[in-house]
Every structure is written in structure tokens, then in C-alpha cells.
Design a protein around this motif. Structure first.
Motif, PDB file in Angstrom:
ATOM      1  N   LEU A 240     -13.623  -3.559 -41.050  1.00  0.00           N
ATOM      2  CA  LEU A 240     -12.786  -2.952 -41.845  1.00  0.00           C
ATOM      3  C   LEU A 240     -12.436  -1.404 -41.196  1.00  0.00           C
ATOM      4  O   LEU A 240     -11.264  -0.890 -41.344  1.00  0.00           O
ATOM      5  N   GLN A 241     -13.532  -0.915 -40.509  1.00  0.00           N
ATOM      6  CA  GLN A 241     -13.594   0.377 -40.011  1.00  0.00           C
ATOM      7  C   GLN A 241     -12.504   0.226 -38.994  1.00  0.00           C
ATOM      8  O   GLN A 241     -11.757   0.973 -38.604  1.00  0.00           O
ATOM      9  N   LEU A 242     -12.536  -0.635 -38.016  1.00  0.00           N
ATOM     10  CA  LEU A 242     -11.686  -0.825 -36.893  1.00  0.00           C
ATOM     11  C   LEU A 242     -10.201  -1.210 -37.318  1.00  0.00           C
ATOM     12  O   LEU A 242      -9.383  -0.455 -36.783  1.00  0.00           O
ATOM     13  N   ASP A 243      -9.972  -1.986 -38.437  1.00  0.00           N
ATOM     14  CA  ASP A 243      -8.545  -2.306 -38.924  1.00  0.00           C
ATOM     15  C   ASP A 243      -8.068  -0.912 -39.557  1.00  0.00           C
ATOM     16  O   ASP A 243      -6.805  -0.497 -39.203  1.00  0.00           O
ATOM     17  N   HIS A 244      -8.815   0.028 -40.270  1.00  0.00           N
ATOM     18  CA  HIS A 244      -8.518   1.211 -40.589  1.00  0.00           C
ATOM     19  C   HIS A 244      -7.901   2.175 -39.668  1.00  0.00           C
ATOM     20  O   HIS A 244      -7.098   3.172 -39.895  1.00  0.00           O
ATOM     21  N   VAL A 363     -19.166  -0.700 -51.612  1.00  0.00           N
ATOM     22  CA  VAL A 363     -19.299   0.633 -52.444  1.00  0.00           C
ATOM     23  C   VAL A 363     -19.447   1.905 -51.543  1.00  0.00           C
ATOM     24  O   VAL A 363     -18.859   2.885 -51.881  1.00  0.00           O
ATOM     25  N   LEU A 364     -20.531   1.643 -50.534  1.00  0.00           N
ATOM     26  CA  LEU A 364     -20.714   2.952 -49.680  1.00  0.00           C
ATOM     27  C   LEU A 364     -19.743   3.118 -49.073  1.00  0.00           C
ATOM     28  O   LEU A 364     -19.164   4.571 -48.899  1.00  0.00           O
ATOM     29  N   TYR A 365     -18.897   2.444 -48.411  1.00  0.00           N
ATOM     30  CA  TYR A 365     -17.628   2.544 -47.766  1.00  0.00           C
ATOM     31  C   TYR A 365     -16.546   3.245 -48.494  1.00  0.00           C
ATOM     32  O   TYR A 365     -15.912   4.442 -47.980  1.00  0.00           O
ATOM     33  N   GLY A 366     -16.456   2.791 -49.724  1.00  0.00           N
ATOM     34  CA  GLY A 366     -15.497   3.720 -50.613  1.00  0.00           C
ATOM     35  C   GLY A 366     -15.775   5.008 -50.929  1.00  0.00           C
ATOM     36  O   GLY A 366     -15.240   5.885 -51.100  1.00  0.00           O
ATOM     37  N   LEU A 367     -17.232   5.185 -51.168  1.00  0.00           N
ATOM     38  CA  LEU A 367     -17.597   6.658 -51.130  1.00  0.00           C
ATOM     39  C   LEU A 367     -17.689   7.815 -49.955  1.00  0.00           C
ATOM     40  O   LEU A 367     -17.307   8.767 -50.324  1.00  0.00           O
TER      41      LEU A 367
END
Length: 392
Positions: A240-244, A363-367
Motif C-alpha cells: 500500500l505504501q509503494l502504491d501510494h 488502522v495504524l496506517y490510516g492514523l
């Protein structure tokens, strides 16, 4: 120098073959099921197949540990690998017919096979003397390398097979997974027939729960859970980090490959460390490696050609050191009359922690983004240090 009996070598080869086949089967089935659910039910539900696989794996390790203690290992391996074959066939039929509930049922059955594959490392350790148990179980862990390499390669051919059969392409990998699980079943059939173990008292679930709090069980349990949660949380959010940040599937695939190599390829080295200096030393080294991985991920969260590949490789190998070190402690320190059941109980807790880590990571990624995930993951990996150092 220890001279191994031919039966020990043969059993190790068959155990290795079963685990390699089951790991390969899981990669294709899980990937296809995730894509199917995302397409049919929406991306919000795409985590369901993985959750059901984890549930099946936890049930498989817990059930295998309990039944092996009374019936022996060979019948349990045959039964659960047969369940995995059935699960692959059910998943194939469900995918072809766009049926969600049967698809998830198939994933649970595949998880049962994955659970008994996870327990196989302990079976290998039982065949070897105390000073070689770490290396023996690490060889079985190394079998995951085969799945990491072969599993993704077989997805595209499976899709083509489905096209020839006139069903949706994503159903094909499930059919291939059923066939590969059949190879695991065949490998288990090659294991020697041995008499069932002597009658031992059956541990109830409350007794297992109480035993998990004993120092010789709690130390590897807490270390393995900490490493599992840290690894799963960071690994899950990396794509997800790479895609973003605009990276394509080729970059994501390469970085995850580095992670998988770290998880499995150096397992024999971890086993030698555990044999020479003890499981606690391997755990300490693993915890330190996980902390370095988390620090690297925080320092270079977008460095897709340097920092992130290094972080994901170290993340995988740190997990491997803790996993092999903790497993070696469980293979050496537990009484024979309760060892198998407690090993299954520990594995069940470790696998259930994966599900929690997957959900919490989102959840942590969203925060706070990827950096928060890495910081929390590193902290959780470091948490067991005080307990690991405590002597019985």
C-alpha cells in the motif's frame, strides 16, 4: 559426528516435500481468492480469504498437536493434507460459480493443511539429537523458499488451464493448488508407518492455556508473537505504501521477493545459531534485526531501490531467527508427554496474532502512515526482551 539412520533422512525428505508443496499451494490459492472476493464483493471484503486461511491454520496447528499426541504424526498429516486437497477443489468450484461461502470454506480447509505443514518442523526436530534439533527444524522452515518461488510462477499457468476448461481464469490457481496439495498428501504417504505413541494424558484447552503461561513455554511464545505481529504489520502495509507513492506491481513484487527470501532462505543459518549458542541467542539476534528493519523503514519509507528492500529483507530474516530460535526451545525444553500439544497451542496463538496484526496495521496506517506502522512494529518486536532474558 552424528550418523543419521536412513529412515531419519527419508522422513526428513518427505516432511520437507510436504511442506514445500503446501506452501506452494497456499500462495496461488490465497492470491486468487483475494482477487475473486475483491472483484465479486468489493475491495472492502478482500481480506476475508486471508482471515479464513489464518483461522484454518490456527485450528490445524491446535488440532494436529492434540491428535498427534495420541495417534502419531502420519495419520494426522494424511488427514489434513487430504482436507487441503478437498479445500482446493471446493475453492475451484466456488470460484468458477462465483459462490462466496463455499470459497471461504475451501480456504479454511486449505488452512488446515497449512497448519499441519507448520507443525512438521517439530516432527523433524523429534528425529534428531538435541544438539541438532535447531538445524533439523530450520531445514523444514527453509521449504517455504520453494513456495515463495514456485507459488507465484504457477498462477498464470493455472489461469490458462481455467480458460481451457471454460471457467473464469481466477478459478485456475485454486485447481492447481488442489493438485499441489495432492503432492503434499503423496509425500506424507511415503513416511514410515510407526506405532502410535504410548498413552498420555490428554490436555484440555484450559490446561493448555495454563501451560502456555509457564516460563519454558511463555518465553518462546511471547518472542514469536512479537516477531509475527511486527513482521505481518509492516509487510502487509508495504504494498500500500509503494502504491501510494506511484510504484507499480513490478517494484512491489521485487520488494516482497526480497522479504520472502529473508523469511525462508537463510533458515539453516538460524538453525545452526540455535544449535551452537542456544535458542535464546537466536531470538535476541532476531529481535535486534527486527529493530534495525523497523528503523530502516522509518528512515527510508519511499526508497524503493535501497532502504525498503533492505528493510523488508531484514524484517523477514529477523522473523526467521526468532521463529527458529523459539521453535528450538519448544523442541528441547518441554516434557515429552505434553510437548506436541503445547507446540500446537503456541503455533495457534502465533497464527491468530497474524490476523490481529493485519487488521491493526490498516488502522495504524490510516492514523499515521507507514512510519507509524514501522515504529509500532519495532516496539512490539522489542517488547519480549526482558522475558527472553529471564531464566527458568
Amino acid at each position: 559426528m552424528t550418523i543419521l539412520l536412513p529412515s531419519v533422512r527419508r522422513s526428513t525428505v518427505f516432511l520437507f516435500g510436504g511442506v514445500a508443496a503446501m506452501n506452494t499451494a497456499m500462495v496461488g490459492a490465497s492470491t486468487a481468492a483475494t482477487l475473486i472476493v475483491s472483484a465479486d464483493a468489493g475491495p472492502a471484503w478482500s481480506g476475508l480469504p486471508n482471515a479464513f486461511v489464518i483461522t484454518g491454520t490456527a485450528l490445524g496447528t491446535l488440532g494436529a498437536g492434540a491428535v498427534m499426541a495420541r495417534r502419531g504424526s502420519r495419520p494426522v498429516l494424511l488427514a489434513m493434507y487430504a482436507a487441503a486437497v478437498a479445500g482446493g477443489l471446493i475453492a475451484f468450484g466456488a470460484a468458477a460459480g462465483a459462490l462466496l461461502a463455499p470459497l471461504l470454506t475451501g480456504m479454511v480447509l486449505l488452512g488446515l493443511g497449512n497448519g499441519v505443514a507448520q507443525m512438521s518442523r517439530y516432527l523433524a526436530a523429534e528425529l534428531y539429537p538435541a544438539h541438532r534439533k535447531g538445524f533439523a527444524l530450520s531445514v523444514i522452515v527453509w521449504a517455504g523458499t520453494v513456495g515463495a518461488i514456485a507459488g507465484p510462477v504457477l498462477i498464470a499457468p493455472g489461469a490458462r488451464i481455467a480458460g481451457l476448461l471454460g471457467v473464469r481464469e481466477l478459478a485456475g490457481p485454486a485447481l492447481v493448488s488442489a493438485a499441489i496439495a495432492g503432492l503434499a498428501l503423496a509425500a506424507s504417504a511415503g513416511l514410515p508407518r510407526v506405532p502410535p505413541p504410548p498413552a498420555r494424558p490428554r490436555l484440555s484447552l484450559p490446561m493448555v492455556a495454563t501451560a502456555l503461561r509457564r516460563p519454558e513455554v511463555l518465553t518462546p511464545l511471547v518472542a514469536m508473537v512479537g516477531a509475527q505481529v511486527s513482521m505481518v504489520a509492516v509487510m502487509t502495509m508495504t504494498p500500500l505504501q509503494l502504491d501510494h507513492h506511484g510504484q507499480g506491481l513490478d517494484v512491489i513484487g521485487l520488494i516482497l521477493s526480497a522479504h520472502m527470501i529473508g523469511m525462508f532462505a537463510l533458515a539453516p543459518l538460524s538453525g545452526r545459531i540455535a544449535d551452537l549458542w542456544g535458542g535464546r541467542v537466536a531470538i535476541y539476534l532476531g529481535i535486534g534485526t527486527l529493530a534495525v528493519a523497523a528503523t530502516t523503514a522509518v528512515a527510508a519509507p519511499t526508497a524503493h531501490t535501497s532502504g525498503l528492500p533492505a528493510a523488508l529483507f531484514l524484517l523477514g530474516y529477523g522473523w526467521n531467527l526468532v521463529f527458529v530460535g523459539g521453535s528450538s526451545l519448544l523442541s528441547r525444553d518441554l516434557p515429552a508427554d505434553e510437548r506436541t500439544q503445547l507446540q500446537g497451542g503456541v503455533d495457534a496463538v502465533v497464527w491468530l496474532s497474524s490476523a490481529v496484526a493485519s487488521l491493526a496495521a490498516g488502522v495504524l496506517y490510516g492514523l499515521g502512515g507507514f512510519a507509524l506502522v514501522a515504529v509500532v512494529g519495532g516496539a512490539l518486536a522489542l517488547a519480549p526482551i526482558a522475558l527472553v532474558g529471564r531464566r527458568r
